[in-house]
Enzyme design. Structure first.
Site, PDB file in Angstrom:
ATOM      1  N   ASN A  28       0.822  -1.205   0.000  1.00  0.00           N
ATOM      2  CA  ASN A  28       0.000   0.000   0.000  1.00  0.00           C
ATOM      3  C   ASN A  28       0.857   1.257   0.000  1.00  0.00           C
ATOM      4  O   ASN A  28       1.832   1.352   0.736  1.00  0.00           O
ATOM      5  CB  ASN A  28      -0.913   0.004   1.233  1.00  0.00           C
ATOM      6  CG  ASN A  28      -1.969  -1.081   1.175  1.00  0.00           C
ATOM      7  OD1 ASN A  28      -1.646  -2.265   1.009  1.00  0.00           O
ATOM      8  ND2 ASN A  28      -3.218  -0.699   1.296  1.00  0.00           N
ATOM      9  N   GLU A  78      -2.974   0.123  -4.101  1.00  0.00           N
ATOM     10  CA  GLU A  78      -2.353  -1.125  -3.642  1.00  0.00           C
ATOM     11  C   GLU A  78      -1.700  -1.829  -4.820  1.00  0.00           C
ATOM     12  O   GLU A  78      -2.349  -2.077  -5.828  1.00  0.00           O
ATOM     13  CB  GLU A  78      -3.418  -2.060  -3.057  1.00  0.00           C
ATOM     14  CG  GLU A  78      -4.222  -1.431  -1.946  1.00  0.00           C
ATOM     15  CD  GLU A  78      -5.085  -2.444  -1.217  1.00  0.00           C
ATOM     16  OE1 GLU A  78      -4.835  -3.655  -1.359  1.00  0.00           O
ATOM     17  OE2 GLU A  78      -6.010  -2.009  -0.519  1.00  0.00           O
ATOM     18  N   ILE A  81       3.220  -6.847  -6.886  1.00  0.00           N
ATOM     19  CA  ILE A  81       4.360  -7.001  -7.791  1.00  0.00           C
ATOM     20  C   ILE A  81       4.452  -8.456  -8.231  1.00  0.00           C
ATOM     21  O   ILE A  81       4.316  -9.372  -7.411  1.00  0.00           O
ATOM     22  CB  ILE A  81       5.666  -6.551  -7.096  1.00  0.00           C
ATOM     23  CG1 ILE A  81       5.529  -5.073  -6.661  1.00  0.00           C
ATOM     24  CG2 ILE A  81       6.860  -6.726  -8.016  1.00  0.00           C
ATOM     25  CD1 ILE A  81       6.735  -4.535  -5.907  1.00  0.00           C
ATOM     26  N   PHE A 108     -17.529  -9.312  -5.933  1.00  0.00           N
ATOM     27  CA  PHE A 108     -17.534 -10.721  -6.307  1.00  0.00           C
ATOM     28  C   PHE A 108     -18.481 -11.518  -5.419  1.00  0.00           C
ATOM     29  O   PHE A 108     -18.615 -11.236  -4.225  1.00  0.00           O
ATOM     30  CB  PHE A 108     -16.119 -11.284  -6.242  1.00  0.00           C
ATOM     31  CG  PHE A 108     -15.229 -10.669  -7.271  1.00  0.00           C
ATOM     32  CD1 PHE A 108     -15.226 -11.147  -8.568  1.00  0.00           C
ATOM     33  CD2 PHE A 108     -14.436  -9.585  -6.956  1.00  0.00           C
ATOM     34  CE1 PHE A 108     -14.416 -10.559  -9.533  1.00  0.00           C
ATOM     35  CE2 PHE A 108     -13.632  -8.990  -7.916  1.00  0.00           C
ATOM     36  CZ  PHE A 108     -13.622  -9.480  -9.207  1.00  0.00           C
TER      37      PHE A 108
HETATM   38  P1  ADP Z   1      -1.299  -5.043   4.119  1.00  0.00           P
HETATM   39  O1  ADP Z   1      -2.756  -5.047   4.444  1.00  0.00           O
HETATM   40  O2  ADP Z   1      -0.438  -4.548   5.249  1.00  0.00           O
HETATM   41  O3  ADP Z   1      -1.037  -4.263   2.857  1.00  0.00           O
HETATM   42  P2  ADP Z   1      -0.939  -7.470   2.575  1.00  0.00           P
HETATM   43  O4  ADP Z   1      -1.520  -8.794   2.919  1.00  0.00           O
HETATM   44  O5  ADP Z   1      -1.593  -6.739   1.415  1.00  0.00           O
HETATM   45  O6  ADP Z   1      -0.907  -6.575   3.880  1.00  0.00           O
HETATM   46  O7  ADP Z   1       0.620  -7.687   2.273  1.00  0.00           O
HETATM   47  C1  ADP Z   1       1.361  -6.596   1.788  1.00  0.00           C
HETATM   48  C2  ADP Z   1       2.853  -6.664   2.074  1.00  0.00           C
HETATM   49  O8  ADP Z   1       3.416  -7.885   1.589  1.00  0.00           O
HETATM   50  C3  ADP Z   1       3.587  -5.558   1.344  1.00  0.00           C
HETATM   51  O9  ADP Z   1       3.584  -4.341   2.087  1.00  0.00           O
HETATM   52  C4  ADP Z   1       4.998  -6.154   1.211  1.00  0.00           C
HETATM   53  O10 ADP Z   1       5.805  -5.781   2.331  1.00  0.00           O
HETATM   54  C5  ADP Z   1       4.760  -7.665   1.202  1.00  0.00           C
HETATM   55  N1  ADP Z   1       4.929  -8.307  -0.108  1.00  0.00           N
HETATM   56  C6  ADP Z   1       5.619  -9.471  -0.299  1.00  0.00           C
HETATM   57  N2  ADP Z   1       5.606  -9.835  -1.590  1.00  0.00           N
HETATM   58  C7  ADP Z   1       4.904  -8.891  -2.260  1.00  0.00           C
HETATM   59  C8  ADP Z   1       4.565  -8.712  -3.649  1.00  0.00           C
HETATM   60  N3  ADP Z   1       4.938  -9.596  -4.586  1.00  0.00           N
HETATM   61  N4  ADP Z   1       3.818  -7.622  -3.987  1.00  0.00           N
HETATM   62  C9  ADP Z   1       3.445  -6.735  -3.058  1.00  0.00           C
HETATM   63  N5  ADP Z   1       3.726  -6.842  -1.725  1.00  0.00           N
HETATM   64  C10 ADP Z   1       4.463  -7.910  -1.316  1.00  0.00           C
HETATM   65 MG    MG Z   2      -2.142  -4.587   1.056  1.00  0.00          MG
END
Ligand code: ADP
Ligand code: MG
Length: 146
Positions: A28, A78, A81, A108
């Site tokens: 995020n 959000e 990657i 959904f």
């Molecule tokens: P949050 O609600 O805190 O955003 P998420 O479940 O969406 O939690 O996980 C996001 C975190 O996962 C990112 O901030 C990053 O540190 C980590 N992360 C690991 N691999 C990836 C990826 N391929 N793309 C995006 N974030 C990733």
């Molecule tokens: Mg997230």
């Protein structure tokens, strides 16, 4: 058109709505970065390229949605990657170039439908980002500055 859109900011905590459990963690971007989006930037799913702490540039899909924390009056960004990272990268600098729009936000009926849609978004992004008009952004100066 508002694309391409360049943005960078520190990766912040999201709402942990379980995106990681769906195999789709989303990094995020902070409020200031979201506030810099052009006003007419539609909510929905986008694709482009991203880097973490000036590292390698990878393909990404980005969802721009209404942020529940701000009573859905503000947007959120959000970024998922398309790369397997060894570790989380909260607090690191995320750079993105947003190149194209895939679809509007959807509701959904089931988790299964949601997972299928995410998979489909990722596949479409992968293919589109190999097109010459987009691939040149992978080596854009924006990603080179330290
Ligand atoms: P949050 O609600 O805190 O955003 P998420 O479940 O969406 O939690 O996980 C996001 C975190 O996962 C990112 O901030 C990053 O540190 C980590 N992360 C690991 N691999 C990836 C990826 N391929 N793309 C995006 N974030 C990733
Ligand atoms: Mg997230």
């Amino acid at each position: 058109m508002v694309l391409p859109h360049f943005a960078k900011g520190e990766v912040v905590k999201g709402f942990s709505r379980g995106s990681k459990d769906l195999g789709c963690p989303t990094a995020n971007l902070p409020e200031e970065v979201v506030n810099n989006l052009p006003k007419n930037f539609e909510t929905g799913v986008y694709y482009g390229f991203a880097s973490v702490d000036s590292g390698e540039v990878y393909k990404m899909v980005m969802s721009v949605g209404w942020n529940p924390f701000y009573k859905n009056e503000k947007k959120s960004m959000e970024v998922h990657i398309l790369h397997e990272f060894e570790q989380d990268f909260y607090g690191k600098e995320l750079r993105v170039v947003v190149l194209g729009y895939l679809r509007p936000e959807k509701n959904f009926n089931s988790l299964d439908d949601l997972i299928k849609a995410i998979r489909d978004d990722i596949n479409q992004a992968r293919l589109k980002l190999d097109l010459p008009e987009f691939i040149s952004y992978k080596t854009h100066k924006f990603f080179l500055d330290k």
